[in-house]
Motif scaffolding. Structure first.
Motif, PDB file in Angstrom:
ATOM      1  N   PHE A 401      11.125 -58.303  21.859  1.00  0.00           N
ATOM      2  CA  PHE A 401      11.221 -59.854  21.464  1.00  0.00           C
ATOM      3  C   PHE A 401       9.740 -60.489  21.350  1.00  0.00           C
ATOM      4  N   ALA A 402       8.819 -59.990  22.191  1.00  0.00           N
ATOM      5  CA  ALA A 402       7.426 -60.540  22.120  1.00  0.00           C
ATOM      6  C   ALA A 402       6.928 -60.265  20.946  1.00  0.00           C
ATOM      7  N   ILE A 403       7.170 -58.823  20.390  1.00  0.00           N
ATOM      8  CA  ILE A 403       6.538 -58.603  19.168  1.00  0.00           C
ATOM      9  C   ILE A 403       7.194 -59.347  18.079  1.00  0.00           C
ATOM     10  N   LYS A 404       8.482 -59.630  18.020  1.00  0.00           N
ATOM     11  CA  LYS A 404       9.149 -60.108  17.093  1.00  0.00           C
ATOM     12  C   LYS A 404       8.922 -61.565  16.854  1.00  0.00           C
ATOM     13  N   ALA A 405       8.562 -62.460  18.014  1.00  0.00           N
ATOM     14  CA  ALA A 405       8.024 -63.666  17.706  1.00  0.00           C
ATOM     15  C   ALA A 405       6.530 -63.690  17.222  1.00  0.00           C
ATOM     16  N   TYR A 411       1.141 -64.083  13.765  1.00  0.00           N
ATOM     17  CA  TYR A 411       0.326 -63.954  14.857  1.00  0.00           C
ATOM     18  C   TYR A 411      -0.694 -65.295  14.772  1.00  0.00           C
ATOM     19  N   ALA A 412       0.034 -66.340  14.422  1.00  0.00           N
ATOM     20  CA  ALA A 412      -0.626 -67.666  14.535  1.00  0.00           C
ATOM     21  C   ALA A 412       0.313 -68.591  14.982  1.00  0.00           C
ATOM     22  N   TRP A 413       0.360 -68.901  16.616  1.00  0.00           N
ATOM     23  CA  TRP A 413       1.490 -69.442  17.162  1.00  0.00           C
ATOM     24  C   TRP A 413       1.341 -70.867  17.094  1.00  0.00           C
ATOM     25  N   PRO A 414       2.361 -71.736  17.041  1.00  0.00           N
ATOM     26  CA  PRO A 414       2.321 -72.969  17.283  1.00  0.00           C
ATOM     27  C   PRO A 414       2.338 -73.438  18.836  1.00  0.00           C
ATOM     28  N   ILE A 415       2.251 -74.554  19.160  1.00  0.00           N
ATOM     29  CA  ILE A 415       2.184 -75.081  20.427  1.00  0.00           C
ATOM     30  C   ILE A 415       3.463 -74.655  21.285  1.00  0.00           C
ATOM     31  N   GLN A 416       4.457 -75.071  20.610  1.00  0.00           N
ATOM     32  CA  GLN A 416       5.818 -75.067  21.342  1.00  0.00           C
ATOM     33  C   GLN A 416       7.021 -74.567  20.130  1.00  0.00           C
ATOM     34  N   GLU A 461      -1.450 -50.937  17.445  1.00  0.00           N
ATOM     35  CA  GLU A 461      -1.448 -51.466  16.233  1.00  0.00           C
ATOM     36  C   GLU A 461      -1.066 -52.915  16.157  1.00  0.00           C
ATOM     37  N   GLU A 462      -0.380 -53.484  16.952  1.00  0.00           N
ATOM     38  CA  GLU A 462       0.014 -54.816  17.321  1.00  0.00           C
ATOM     39  C   GLU A 462      -1.139 -55.543  18.009  1.00  0.00           C
ATOM     40  N   ALA A 463      -2.020 -54.815  18.697  1.00  0.00           N
ATOM     41  CA  ALA A 463      -2.939 -55.502  19.368  1.00  0.00           C
ATOM     42  C   ALA A 463      -4.134 -55.834  18.432  1.00  0.00           C
ATOM     43  N   ARG A 464      -4.172 -54.539  17.468  1.00  0.00           N
ATOM     44  CA  ARG A 464      -5.174 -54.724  16.486  1.00  0.00           C
ATOM     45  C   ARG A 464      -4.772 -55.896  15.644  1.00  0.00           C
ATOM     46  N   LYS A 465      -3.495 -56.147  15.069  1.00  0.00           N
ATOM     47  CA  LYS A 465      -3.248 -57.206  14.197  1.00  0.00           C
ATOM     48  C   LYS A 465      -3.540 -58.790  14.742  1.00  0.00           C
TER      49      LYS A 465
END
Length: 738
Positions: A401-405, A411-416, A461-465
């Protein structure tokens, strides 16, 4: 990134241009490495014109070193103190100004200019002009081409980082030592909020003045009493390239050079082990600390206030885990808290939820701040990597789920957002359109933990992205201090695993953004005189206060950063991180109500719960401008500070009647015999560290011999029945015998 061009010109810019064209009276010509400094007297100001190499009078930086209302009636050289380039006495209608110019050329050229005014009359200050003007062709400020990369935010460090490209001058860090100006702020009842900034080409320090109105305040500078008006430090670098990583590293180097010019305040020893024991007792016994749900105990975020949430639980559980490991004995209370973690897990969504299922109707149970999704996972992984089976199950079950989000938001998250649908609730922090810009940093660290725990290259790879997605954020990267710190640690870990230098360099971007938001001065404004703020960091990019949670969580992240670093780490980064952590051990003490005077605490308007000074839980908020502390509340999850500080700064010595305290992290430690050991630290070059031997138990302290490596013995600064204090170099190895 385009160069700034002024859309309009102020009277000060036009006046300076006219004076330079007409010519000003020559006072002195000084050398500053490859740069020249010409001191000249104009109509109402004395200037230092700084030029590079062969500019031959064309372009450079104009620095106003004194402003003289009514004109400069007399400018004369005065006795030059040791180490000074020039000393001037300047007479004008407002009084006498003593100006000193000093230089320190280590690796970088540095100019420091101090102005002390003795007013002739009780002096009201309705306005004072700024002091830095880049000069273009023909000494015209309006033709200067360059850019301000970073300037002061709120009450953080009074700095401006800019580069002048045409004519080619290079990069400059302007740093105003606000500590020296406390007398001015106190007398005029002003605060230096955003005082260093401006619009190109009129930048630098704008002395704060009382708000002007029909009936302005009348708080004067006293007649006959010297007051420091400016203590400006300028550091120069020949390069002005705008590559994000080069710019960040250069900022750290220039800031480190300016920092070395400061008379940094002394630190005091704080007994974090005593504080940790008292905090543990209060967590276990105070009714305001916990609440029961589903037959389990949960931590209140604030004293008897707010619903339990997973970030709060994991912060305390992780800190207690550290403390139990350090003590080498289990903590029953930590186990009791851990039993209730499973209720946060949503089996449908397969993720840890912010709140328990029975959260009140006044909360949106589906809403989550982006960073709240990942910070609990970081602490779950911390325990899982130490072999805890329960936290490993919860961590691994939440990873998809963490990766799905992360992928959903690119990889540019909103506030909420809504955790069930990813619908955005709050997109941006303000009208710049930016969300939680540094969440990718903590996400990347969690992915590196997953890679270490499970070995799957997908997590790497997720960390890189996530790190790569933040490219181009420059000094806008910081949203929340601790997230930025964890982002730097993620970059360092990525560099170690991949051996790609890009990630070491990208760690400097996170560090530059963090230290841009630091408070590198000691405030004596209002209630701030009762506590310390030096080298704190405001919790958010635009927050008015420092917060204890962000303080100790950044401390923990930086320990990991330094642990993963090595000789390739830029010395400027090592210095600033080491000094931040050193001062956190002292500054953090003042978040506790029992360490503050009663009148320094908020009493009536507390947003969450109440403040009980008898409880060893810190308040969330301390203010640089001296507002009452604790307006947000007494933060129980901030109680993790005592356990984190105790376990990192105090070191047990087996079969010995003492433990070691050091305000720098050890890089080496070896027991060389039953009564000797070596202890190595790697902080800033030519800095000092505190090293204390503290009695543990009832047995008396033995006699100690401490030496620097194989060299001379070090005499203790202070000896008592309970401790022996030493000051040692912040970089190197010591040998201890007893």
């Amino acid at each position: 990134m385009t160069d700034e061009r002024p859309a309009a010109a102020s009277a000060a810019v036009l006046g300076l241009r006219a004076e330079l064209r007409k010519g000003m009276r020559h006072i002195a010509m000084l050398r500053l490495g490859e740069r020249s400094v010409e001191v000249m007297a104009g109509t109402d100001s004395v200037w230092a014109i700084i030029r590079r190499g062969g500019q031959l009078g064309d372009g450079g930086i104009a620095l106003r070193i004194a402003h003289c209302w009514g004109g400069c009636s007399r400018v004369r050289r005065s006795h030059k103190p040791r180490g000074a380039l020039l000393a001037l006495t300047i007479d004008s209608a407002i009084g006498v100004q003593q100006v000193k110019l000093r230089s320190d050329r280590d690796a970088l050229e540095t100019l420091r200019v101090t102005n002390v005014l003795t007013p002739a009359e009780p002096l009201l200050i309705p306005f004072f002009p700024r002091d830095v003007y880049p000069l273009g062709r023909g000494n015209d400020p309006l033709l200067a081409e360059g850019r301000v990369e970073a300037a002061q935010r709120g009450l953080n460090s009074g700095l401006s980082y800019f580069h002048l490209d045409t004519p080619a001058f290079g990069s400059v860090l302007y740093f105003q030592n606000l500590t020296a100006l406390n007398g001015y702020f106190t007398a005029t009842k002003t605060t230096p909020d955003g005082a260093v900034g401006g619009e190109w080409p009129e930048i630098g320090y704008l002395p704060p003045t009382p708000p002007q109105s029909g009936t302005p305040p009348t708080d004067p500078l006293p007649a006959g009493k010297p007051v420091t008006m400016s203590d400006a430090i300028l550091v120069f670098h020949d390069d002005a390239a705008c590559d994000e990583q080069d710019s960040a590293r250069r900022f750290l180097q220039l800031l480190s050079a300016a920092y070395r010019q400061l008379d940094a305040p002394k630190t005091e020893y704080r007994d974090w082990v005593w504080r940790a024991e008292k905090t543990l007792h209060d967590l276990e016994s105070a009714p305001a600390a916990t609440i029961r749900h589903y037959g389990h105990s949960y931590i209140h975020p604030y004293t008897a206030s707010e619903y339990p949430d997973v970030m709060v639980q994991m912060t305390i559980i992780s800190a207690l885990h550290n403390y139990a490991t350090w003590k080498n004995e289990p903590i029953t209370f930590a186990g009791e808290l851990a039993k209730g973690l499973g209720k946060f897990y949503d089996r449908t969504l397969k993720t840890m939820r912010r709140y328990l299922p029975n959260v009140g109707m006044d909360k949106d149970k589906l809403a989550v701040d982006s960073w709240y999704l990942y910070h609990p996972l970081l602490n779950l992984a911390h325990l899982a990597l130490d072999g805890d089976a329960q936290t490993k199950r919860l961590f691994t079950a939440s990873l998809d789920f963490a990766i799905k989000a992360a992928r959903h938001f690119d990889y540019a998250w909103p506030i909420q957002f809504k955790v069930d649908s990813f619908d955005v609730i709050v997109e941006a922090r303000n009208d710049d359109g930016l969300g939680q810009t540094d969440v990718g940093g903590i996400y990347a660290y969690v992915m590196m933990q997953a890679h270490e725990l499970l070995g799957d290259a997908m997590y790497l790879e997720e960390a890189r992205k996530a790190i790569d997605a933040a490219k181009g954020m420059r000094f806008e990267l910081n949203y929340q201090a601790n997230l930025t710190a964890w982002g730097s640690a993620a970059c360092m870990r990525l560099w170690r695993v991949t051996n790609e230098i890009y990630y070491l360099r990208q760690s400097y971007v996170y560090l530059a953004s963090f230290f841009h938001n630091a408070v590198i001065w000691e405030s004596e404004i209002e209630g701030a005189k009762d506590y310390k703020v030096f080298l704190g960091a405001t919790c958010l990019h635009d927050a008015p206060y420092m917060a204890i949670f962000e303080c100790f969580d950044s401390f923990a992240a930086f320990e990991r950063y330094l642990r993963d670093s090595g000789p390739d780490l830029d010395p400027a980064a090592r210095l600033l991180i080491s000094e931040y952590c050193k001062y956190a051990l002292d500054r953090g003490w003042y978040f506790y109500p029992d360490a503050l005077p009663a009148d320094a605490l908020e009493k009536d308007d507390i947003r969450n719960g109440y403040i009980d000074p008898k409880l060893s839980f810190p308040v969330e908020d301390l203010y640089v401008d001296g507002q009452p502390a604790g307006q947000v509340g007494q933060e129980i999850y901030g109680a993790g500070a005592a356990f984190v500080f105790a376990t990192r700064a105090f070191h047990n010595v087996s079969d010995a009647p003492f433990r070691i305290f050091c305000d720098h992290f050890p890089v080496t430690s070896e027991r060389t015999s039953s009564r000797s050991l070596t202890f190595g630290i790697d902080g800033g070059h030519a800095r000092k560290a505190s090293f204390r031997l503290v009695r543990a138990g009832r047995a008396p302290l033995p006699k100690f011999t401490l030496s620097i490596g194989d060299g001379p013995r070090v005499k203790p600064d202070q000896v008592s029945a309970d401790s022996v204090d030493f000051t040692i170099p912040a970089s190197g190895q010591i040998s201890l015998l007893w």
